[in-house]
Design a protein around this motif. Sequence first.
Motif, mmCIF file in Angstrom:
data_model
loop_
_atom_site.group_PDB
_atom_site.id
_atom_site.type_symbol
_atom_site.label_atom_id
_atom_site.label_comp_id
_atom_site.label_asym_id
_atom_site.label_seq_id
_atom_site.Cartn_x
_atom_site.Cartn_y
_atom_site.Cartn_z
ATOM 1 N N LEU A 159 -6.665 4.651 2.129
ATOM 2 C CA LEU A 159 -6.481 3.862 0.907
ATOM 3 C C LEU A 159 -4.989 3.770 0.534
ATOM 4 O O LEU A 159 -4.499 2.691 0.187
ATOM 5 C CB LEU A 159 -7.285 4.494 -0.237
ATOM 6 C CG LEU A 159 -7.299 3.753 -1.562
ATOM 7 C CD1 LEU A 159 -7.899 2.355 -1.386
ATOM 8 C CD2 LEU A 159 -8.073 4.514 -2.604
ATOM 9 N N ARG A 160 -4.262 4.871 0.671
ATOM 10 C CA ARG A 160 -2.821 4.841 0.395
ATOM 11 C C ARG A 160 -2.105 3.894 1.353
ATOM 12 O O ARG A 160 -1.221 3.123 0.954
ATOM 13 C CB ARG A 160 -2.225 6.245 0.533
ATOM 14 C CG ARG A 160 -2.285 7.006 -0.763
ATOM 15 C CD ARG A 160 -1.533 8.334 -0.685
ATOM 16 N NE ARG A 160 -2.549 9.382 -0.886
ATOM 17 C CZ ARG A 160 -2.743 10.423 -0.111
ATOM 18 N NH1 ARG A 160 -1.984 10.642 0.924
ATOM 19 N NH2 ARG A 160 -3.683 11.271 -0.376
ATOM 20 N N LYS A 162 -3.412 1.341 2.868
ATOM 21 C CA LYS A 162 -3.750 -0.047 2.511
ATOM 22 C C LYS A 162 -2.942 -0.496 1.299
ATOM 23 O O LYS A 162 -2.476 -1.647 1.233
ATOM 24 C CB LYS A 162 -5.248 -0.178 2.221
ATOM 25 C CG LYS A 162 -6.085 -0.274 3.445
ATOM 26 C CD LYS A 162 -7.550 -0.565 3.073
ATOM 27 C CE LYS A 162 -8.377 -0.667 4.317
ATOM 28 N NZ LYS A 162 -9.772 -0.971 4.015
ATOM 29 N N GLU A 163 -2.806 0.387 0.320
ATOM 30 C CA GLU A 163 -2.022 0.041 -0.873
ATOM 31 C C GLU A 163 -0.551 -0.210 -0.503
ATOM 32 O O GLU A 163 0.077 -1.153 -0.985
ATOM 33 C CB GLU A 163 -2.109 1.150 -1.918
ATOM 34 C CG GLU A 163 -3.418 1.168 -2.663
ATOM 35 C CD GLU A 163 -3.495 2.295 -3.689
ATOM 36 O OE1 GLU A 163 -2.447 2.932 -4.006
ATOM 37 O OE2 GLU A 163 -4.594 2.548 -4.170
ATOM 38 N N ALA A 167 1.314 -3.703 -0.908
ATOM 39 C CA ALA A 167 2.572 -3.814 -1.664
ATOM 40 C C ALA A 167 3.646 -4.474 -0.801
ATOM 41 O O ALA A 167 4.421 -5.314 -1.284
ATOM 42 C CB ALA A 167 3.021 -2.430 -2.116
#
Length: 181
Positions: A159-160, A162-163, A167
Amino acid sequence: MASTVSAYSEKLMEMSVLSLICSCLHSKPHPQTLGLFEDMEVKSLNKRTSGQAFEVILKSPTDLSPDRPQSLSLAGHKREPSLGELQKKLEAAEERRRSQEKLILKQLAEKREHEKEVLNKAQEVNNNYSKMAEEKLIHKMEVSNENRSARLSALKQRLREKELHAAEVRRNKELQIDLSG
């Protein structure tokens, strides 16, 4: 039928041999007497169609010779046991009863001891099984918790990532809009 006839003829020959042996042993037997023994006499009866019949006569004990010991003892007059003998017999019987009782109690005690040993061993086996089952369950739960934690941390990491990627894509898009516009 032939075997029956041969069997009868063999019987008759055996009987004649028996008669011959008896006549050799006793010089003056009864005309129908086949054999005289110490305490019995064997006489031949009239022949029958089905075979031959014999009569065995046992002599009474009084007919036996006086030098031969009497096999049948006459019941003699029993004397009354004395009070001391009766007391001894009662004490001996009581002692036998006590020893039998002690033996039975000893056997019961041994049996109870064996039962206790068996129960203790069964309880020990049961306790060992319970401990092993509990240890397995604890180990399984620990492994399950570790796997869950690993999956959660892997999901958080993805998830990090992907974030971060999202960004970066947004920044690149803003740069492209600024450059084109």
